[in-house]
Design an enzyme around this catalytic site. Sequence first.
Site, short mmCIF file in Angstrom:
data_model
loop_
_atom_site.label_atom_id
_atom_site.label_comp_id
_atom_site.label_asym_id
_atom_site.label_seq_id
_atom_site.Cartn_x
_atom_site.Cartn_y
_atom_site.Cartn_z
N ASP A 8 22.19 62.34 71.04
CA ASP A 8 21.82 61.94 72.40
C ASP A 8 22.98 61.09 72.94
OD1 ASP A 8 21.54 59.41 71.29
OD2 ASP A 8 19.46 59.13 71.90
N HIS A 9 22.75 60.48 74.10
CA HIS A 9 23.82 59.67 74.73
C HIS A 9 24.27 58.52 73.82
CE1 HIS A 9 19.81 58.32 75.78
NE2 HIS A 9 20.28 57.09 75.90
N CYS A 65 21.72 59.51 66.92
CA CYS A 65 21.17 58.82 68.09
C CYS A 65 21.46 57.34 67.91
CB CYS A 65 19.69 59.13 68.30
SG CYS A 65 18.56 58.53 67.03
N THR A 67 19.63 54.77 66.71
CA THR A 67 19.22 54.26 65.39
C THR A 67 19.21 55.34 64.31
OG1 THR A 67 16.94 54.75 65.90
CG2 THR A 67 17.72 52.51 66.43
N HIS A 98 18.74 64.51 45.46
CA HIS A 98 17.31 64.41 45.14
C HIS A 98 16.40 65.10 46.15
CE1 HIS A 98 17.78 60.61 42.39
NE2 HIS A 98 18.64 61.57 42.10
N ARG A 132 13.86 68.33 38.16
CA ARG A 132 12.62 67.61 38.48
C ARG A 132 12.45 67.41 39.99
NH1 ARG A 132 16.45 63.77 37.32
NH2 ARG A 132 16.36 61.77 38.39
N HIS A 133 13.54 67.43 40.71
CA HIS A 133 13.45 67.21 42.16
C HIS A 133 12.87 68.44 42.88
CE1 HIS A 133 15.62 63.58 41.42
NE2 HIS A 133 16.64 64.24 40.89
C1 RB5 Z 1 17.90 56.05 73.26
O1 RB5 Z 1 17.76 55.00 74.14
C2 RB5 Z 1 17.40 55.66 71.88
O2 RB5 Z 1 16.03 55.44 71.91
C3 RB5 Z 1 17.78 56.72 70.88
O3 RB5 Z 1 19.16 56.85 70.83
C4 RB5 Z 1 17.34 56.48 69.45
O4 RB5 Z 1 17.74 55.23 68.99
C5 RB5 Z 1 15.94 56.78 69.15
O5 RB5 Z 1 15.49 56.68 68.01
#
Ligand code: RB5
Length: 140
Positions: A8-9, A65, A67, A98, A132-133
């Site tokens: 994403d951005h 993204c 996070t 794994h 095992r995995h």
């Molecule tokens: C975008 O604002 C943000 O929510 C996205 O990049 C991400 O972190 C979502 O999990």
Amino acid sequence: MIITIASDHGGYQYKENIDNYLRAQGHEVINLGCYSEQSVDYPDFADMVCDLVESTTADLGILVCGTGIGMSMAANRRSKIRAGLCKDVETAKLTRQHNNANVLCLGARVTDKQSIEPIVQAFISTDFEGGRHEKRLKKF
Ligand code: RB5
């Protein structure tokens, strides 16, 4: 290897860097966007990458993204996708060994820029251990 990538951005710049890094190594990269820092919705990009991985058009996928959490949530809704959200080389290796992860998720806001290439390298160069995995993955 054929590797499909998207972001994403929030992950745009990291994703472009990953594109260059992989191409420089001779991999075929299918870059599905986004193509600027204009706001977009991450599930749309997770879906496009997952389509190519599930259809075996691509060997592996990489999603970025802010996070990495939203991308991993969206990707793991798919029945043939095992997406690992990784912030270091160790987890990137282990999610291949794994979990036989076929998609790597990264968070641009929570991972140092200099860590990205080693994490990507660990992910694409590590094999599933099976054994095992395998039995555990069959329980998904
Ligand atoms: C975008 O604002 C943000 O929510 C996205 O990049 C991400 O972190 C979502 O999990």
